[in-house]
Design a protein around this motif. Structure first.
Motif, PDB file in Angstrom:
ATOM      1  N   VAL A 291     -14.834  -1.305  -2.181  1.00 28.33           N
ATOM      2  CA  VAL A 291     -14.332  -1.292  -3.555  1.00 28.33           C
ATOM      3  C   VAL A 291     -13.066  -0.448  -3.629  1.00 28.33           C
ATOM      4  O   VAL A 291     -13.012   0.662  -3.075  1.00 28.33           O
ATOM      5  N   TYR A 292     -12.059  -0.968  -4.306  1.00 24.63           N
ATOM      6  CA  TYR A 292     -10.856  -0.195  -4.624  1.00 24.63           C
ATOM      7  C   TYR A 292     -10.585  -0.373  -6.111  1.00 24.63           C
ATOM      8  O   TYR A 292     -10.724  -1.487  -6.648  1.00 24.63           O
ATOM      9  N   ALA A 293     -10.189   0.706  -6.810  1.00 27.38           N
ATOM     10  CA  ALA A 293      -9.997   0.612  -8.254  1.00 27.38           C
ATOM     11  C   ALA A 293      -8.848   1.486  -8.738  1.00 27.38           C
ATOM     12  O   ALA A 293      -8.551   2.533  -8.147  1.00 27.38           O
ATOM     13  N   GLU A 294      -8.232   1.033  -9.828  1.00 27.35           N
ATOM     14  CA  GLU A 294      -7.226   1.798 -10.566  1.00 27.35           C
ATOM     15  C   GLU A 294      -7.657   1.808 -12.026  1.00 27.35           C
ATOM     16  O   GLU A 294      -7.660   0.773 -12.691  1.00 27.35           O
ATOM     17  N   LEU A 295      -8.073   2.967 -12.510  1.00 31.92           N
ATOM     18  CA  LEU A 295      -8.570   3.122 -13.882  1.00 31.92           C
ATOM     19  C   LEU A 295      -7.563   3.948 -14.672  1.00 31.92           C
ATOM     20  O   LEU A 295      -7.470   5.161 -14.480  1.00 31.92           O
ATOM     21  N   ASP A 296      -6.808   3.298 -15.553  1.00 28.40           N
ATOM     22  CA  ASP A 296      -5.752   3.982 -16.289  1.00 28.40           C
ATOM     23  C   ASP A 296      -6.038   3.996 -17.781  1.00 28.40           C
ATOM     24  O   ASP A 296      -6.701   3.098 -18.319  1.00 28.40           O
ATOM     25  N   THR A 297      -5.514   5.024 -18.442  1.00 29.67           N
ATOM     26  CA  THR A 297      -5.559   5.139 -19.895  1.00 29.67           C
ATOM     27  C   THR A 297      -4.127   5.113 -20.386  1.00 29.67           C
ATOM     28  O   THR A 297      -3.362   6.058 -20.157  1.00 29.67           O
ATOM     29  N   ARG A 298      -3.732   4.035 -21.046  1.00 27.65           N
ATOM     30  CA  ARG A 298      -2.335   3.802 -21.394  1.00 27.65           C
ATOM     31  C   ARG A 298      -1.994   4.130 -22.845  1.00 27.65           C
ATOM     32  O   ARG A 298      -0.900   4.591 -23.143  1.00 27.65           O
ATOM     33  N   ARG A 299      -2.890   3.894 -23.778  1.00 24.52           N
ATOM     34  CA  ARG A 299      -2.537   3.968 -25.197  1.00 24.52           C
ATOM     35  C   ARG A 299      -2.736   5.372 -25.758  1.00 24.52           C
ATOM     36  O   ARG A 299      -3.697   6.056 -25.408  1.00 24.52           O
TER      37      ARG A 299
ATOM     38  N   GLY B 197      -3.986   8.344 -27.934  1.00 19.40           N
ATOM     39  CA  GLY B 197      -5.209   8.564 -28.684  1.00 19.40           C
ATOM     40  C   GLY B 197      -6.460   8.020 -28.036  1.00 19.40           C
ATOM     41  O   GLY B 197      -7.559   8.176 -28.569  1.00 19.40           O
ATOM     42  N   VAL B 198      -6.324   7.364 -26.876  1.00 17.98           N
ATOM     43  CA  VAL B 198      -7.481   6.813 -26.170  1.00 17.98           C
ATOM     44  C   VAL B 198      -7.831   7.724 -25.009  1.00 17.98           C
ATOM     45  O   VAL B 198      -6.954   8.192 -24.286  1.00 17.98           O
ATOM     46  N   THR B 199      -9.123   7.989 -24.818  1.00 17.60           N
ATOM     47  CA  THR B 199      -9.555   8.866 -23.729  1.00 17.60           C
ATOM     48  C   THR B 199     -10.247   8.103 -22.604  1.00 17.60           C
ATOM     49  O   THR B 199     -10.442   8.652 -21.518  1.00 17.60           O
ATOM     50  N   ALA B 200     -10.642   6.855 -22.850  1.00 25.16           N
ATOM     51  CA  ALA B 200     -11.333   6.059 -21.841  1.00 25.16           C
ATOM     52  C   ALA B 200     -10.359   5.072 -21.198  1.00 25.16           C
ATOM     53  O   ALA B 200      -9.274   4.814 -21.730  1.00 25.16           O
ATOM     54  N   ASP B 201     -10.744   4.521 -20.047  1.00 23.23           N
ATOM     55  CA  ASP B 201      -9.851   3.582 -19.363  1.00 23.23           C
ATOM     56  C   ASP B 201      -9.638   2.339 -20.220  1.00 23.23           C
ATOM     57  O   ASP B 201     -10.582   1.753 -20.739  1.00 23.23           O
ATOM     58  N   ASP B 202      -8.384   1.938 -20.380  1.00 22.10           N
ATOM     59  CA  ASP B 202      -8.057   0.747 -21.165  1.00 22.10           C
ATOM     60  C   ASP B 202      -7.138  -0.219 -20.416  1.00 22.10           C
ATOM     61  O   ASP B 202      -6.694  -1.221 -20.973  1.00 22.10           O
ATOM     62  N   ASP B 203      -6.851   0.078 -19.144  1.00 18.03           N
ATOM     63  CA  ASP B 203      -6.023  -0.789 -18.305  1.00 18.03           C
ATOM     64  C   ASP B 203      -6.528  -0.617 -16.874  1.00 18.03           C
ATOM     65  O   ASP B 203      -6.180   0.360 -16.206  1.00 18.03           O
ATOM     66  N   THR B 204      -7.342  -1.556 -16.419  1.00 12.40           N
ATOM     67  CA  THR B 204      -8.158  -1.323 -15.235  1.00 12.40           C
ATOM     68  C   THR B 204      -8.065  -2.487 -14.258  1.00 12.40           C
ATOM     69  O   THR B 204      -8.042  -3.652 -14.668  1.00 12.40           O
ATOM     70  N   PHE B 205      -8.017  -2.156 -12.972  1.00 10.60           N
ATOM     71  CA  PHE B 205      -8.012  -3.147 -11.902  1.00 10.60           C
ATOM     72  C   PHE B 205      -9.054  -2.751 -10.868  1.00 10.60           C
ATOM     73  O   PHE B 205      -9.150  -1.579 -10.481  1.00 10.60           O
ATOM     74  N   VAL B 206      -9.831  -3.731 -10.415  1.00 12.30           N
ATOM     75  CA  VAL B 206     -10.855  -3.488  -9.397  1.00 12.30           C
ATOM     76  C   VAL B 206     -10.744  -4.577  -8.333  1.00 12.30           C
ATOM     77  O   VAL B 206     -10.688  -5.769  -8.657  1.00 12.30           O
ATOM     78  N   ALA B 207     -10.693  -4.175  -7.079  1.00 13.86           N
ATOM     79  CA  ALA B 207     -10.671  -5.108  -5.946  1.00 13.86           C
ATOM     80  C   ALA B 207     -11.969  -4.975  -5.165  1.00 13.86           C
ATOM     81  O   ALA B 207     -12.366  -3.866  -4.801  1.00 13.86           O
ATOM     82  N   LEU B 208     -12.605  -6.103  -4.916  1.00 16.40           N
ATOM     83  CA  LEU B 208     -13.882  -6.131  -4.200  1.00 16.40           C
ATOM     84  C   LEU B 208     -13.737  -6.939  -2.919  1.00 16.40           C
ATOM     85  O   LEU B 208     -13.100  -8.000  -2.905  1.00 16.40           O
ATOM     86  N   THR B 209     -14.356  -6.456  -1.852  1.00 19.94           N
ATOM     87  CA  THR B 209     -14.501  -7.234  -0.625  1.00 19.94           C
ATOM     88  C   THR B 209     -15.972  -7.592  -0.486  1.00 19.94           C
ATOM     89  O   THR B 209     -16.824  -6.703  -0.377  1.00 19.94           O
TER      90      THR B 209
END
Length: 359
Positions: A207-215, A217-229
């Motif tokens: 598993v590889y992931a990028e969990l970003d918070t872009r907006r 006032g937001v504290t949780a991830d709202d722009d996320t990518f996950v790669a699975l093998t």
């Protein structure tokens, strides 16, 4: 397993929670499936209680879950659609009260909690399953069909997206909560995307992931990518975002024979939001403009879509409780999905690929 009342009557369902999940998805589906009766809705919110009474006048409104546990003879099935961090304690209580249990996704916030719930359900001989309704999306059912028919050949890459354009944040636990409350897109839309990938292509080894918070006032991830093998060699790339001004394909599936691409979301959610009944004769039909494209660039053909079928989940719940038929969603896949979510969090923190043990 069978109910204590036998299978010659409707199974009585108590729905805990009447936010969007309860009002838009669960209540209409339960109400529309023969053999199930929406006997009670649990909500302490006066406006939601009024909404229940207006739409379902024969349904009892109950103020707290504790009142449900005190009436085990009145309810066969409990459906839990409340904030994510309340799923586990409510499910434990429902199982101990002797009721079959449906939990909205995610089942739990950790794989360890999910394993404990599964073990308790087995010990008590009670049905426990999870509402992964996206397995009954039109495009997903169509993809299943064409893979099974061998039309794509051997799949090597699966791309899947739930992307939206919502630049303004909302003051909700999903956007303001942290990992401890199950906030963010990984626990929300990511649960669906991961479940679909595992359901299609089996266990995941890396598993590889990028969990970003872009907006703001937001504290949780709202722009996320996950790669699975996957153990079988397929690579799944999963995107979920609230800040996508131009949407990518819903599915892009690449095989050694050809490819398959779809755009747009299954229409069942929109129809449920409009208040349509899911037992309509044309339920789940998708217009031709939304059919997927199959073939090579320059030689694309539209593939007729399978009908979406969210009611099938609750029909399977009914049959599992009354007749001992298989669960609509097996818990080992759900637990593996939570292992992937935990690995994605670790990957993002470390900035590296995280291996998973063979399952």
């Amino acid at each position: 397993m069978t109910t204590s009342h036998g299978a010659d009557r409707d199974l009585h369902v108590a729905l805990i929670g009447y936010g969007k999940g309860g009002a838009v998805f669960h209540a209409p589906l339960i109400d529309a499936v023969p053999g199930l009766r929406l006997s009670a809705v649990v909500t302490g919110n006066p406006e939601r209680a009024s909404a229940v009474r207006e739409r379902y006048p024969h349904t009892e409104v109950i103020a707290s879950p504790e009142q449900v546990w005190q009436r085990p003879g009145d309810f066969d099935i409990v459906v839990i659609t409340t904030p994510n961090d309340s799923h586990v304690p409510l499910a434990h209580a429902a199982l101990k009260a002797g009721m079959a249990v449906v939990v909205d996704k995610p089942l739990a916030l950790t794989a360890a909690e999910a394993r404990e719930l599964a073990a308790e359900a087995e010990r008590l001989d009670q049905m426990l399953t999870v509402f992964h309704n996206r397995r009954w999306d039109s495009d997903f059912l169509t993809l299943w069909r064409i893979i099974d028919e061998g039309r794509i050949g051997t799949v090597h890459r699966f791309e899947s997206r739930f992307e939206r354009w919502r630049p303004e944040s909302k003051d909700t636990w999903r956007e303001q909560g942290g990992v401890e409350t199950g906030g963010g897109l990984l626990y929300d839309l990511g649960t669906h995307l991961i479940d679909q990938a595992v359901n299609l292509f089996g266990p995941v080894t890396r598993v590889y992931a990028e969990l970003d918070t872009r907006r703001p006032g937001v504290t949780a991830d709202d722009d996320t990518f996950v790669a699975l093998t996957h153990a079988g060699g397929v690579r799944s790339h999963l995107w979920m975002s609230a800040l996508t001004a131009q949407l990518g394909p819903r599915f892009r599936v690449l095989g050694d024979a050809t490819a398959f691409t779809t755009r747009g979301l299954d229409g069942q959610e929109r129809r449920l939001e409009r208040g349509e009944r899911p037992d309509a004769p044309d339920w789940g039909e998708e217009p031709k403009v939304k059919w997927g494209a199959y073939g090579l660039d320059g030689d694309l053909r539209a593939i007729p879509s399978e009908n979406g079928n969210y009611p099938a989940f609750y029909a399977a719940v009914r049959d599992a409780v009354a007749e001992g038929e298989p669960l609509p969603v097996n818990l080992h896949e759900v637990i593996h999905g939570l292992e992937i979510i935990e690995a994605a969090r670790r990957s993002d923190e470390a900035g590296e690929v995280v291996p998973l043990p063979a399952t």
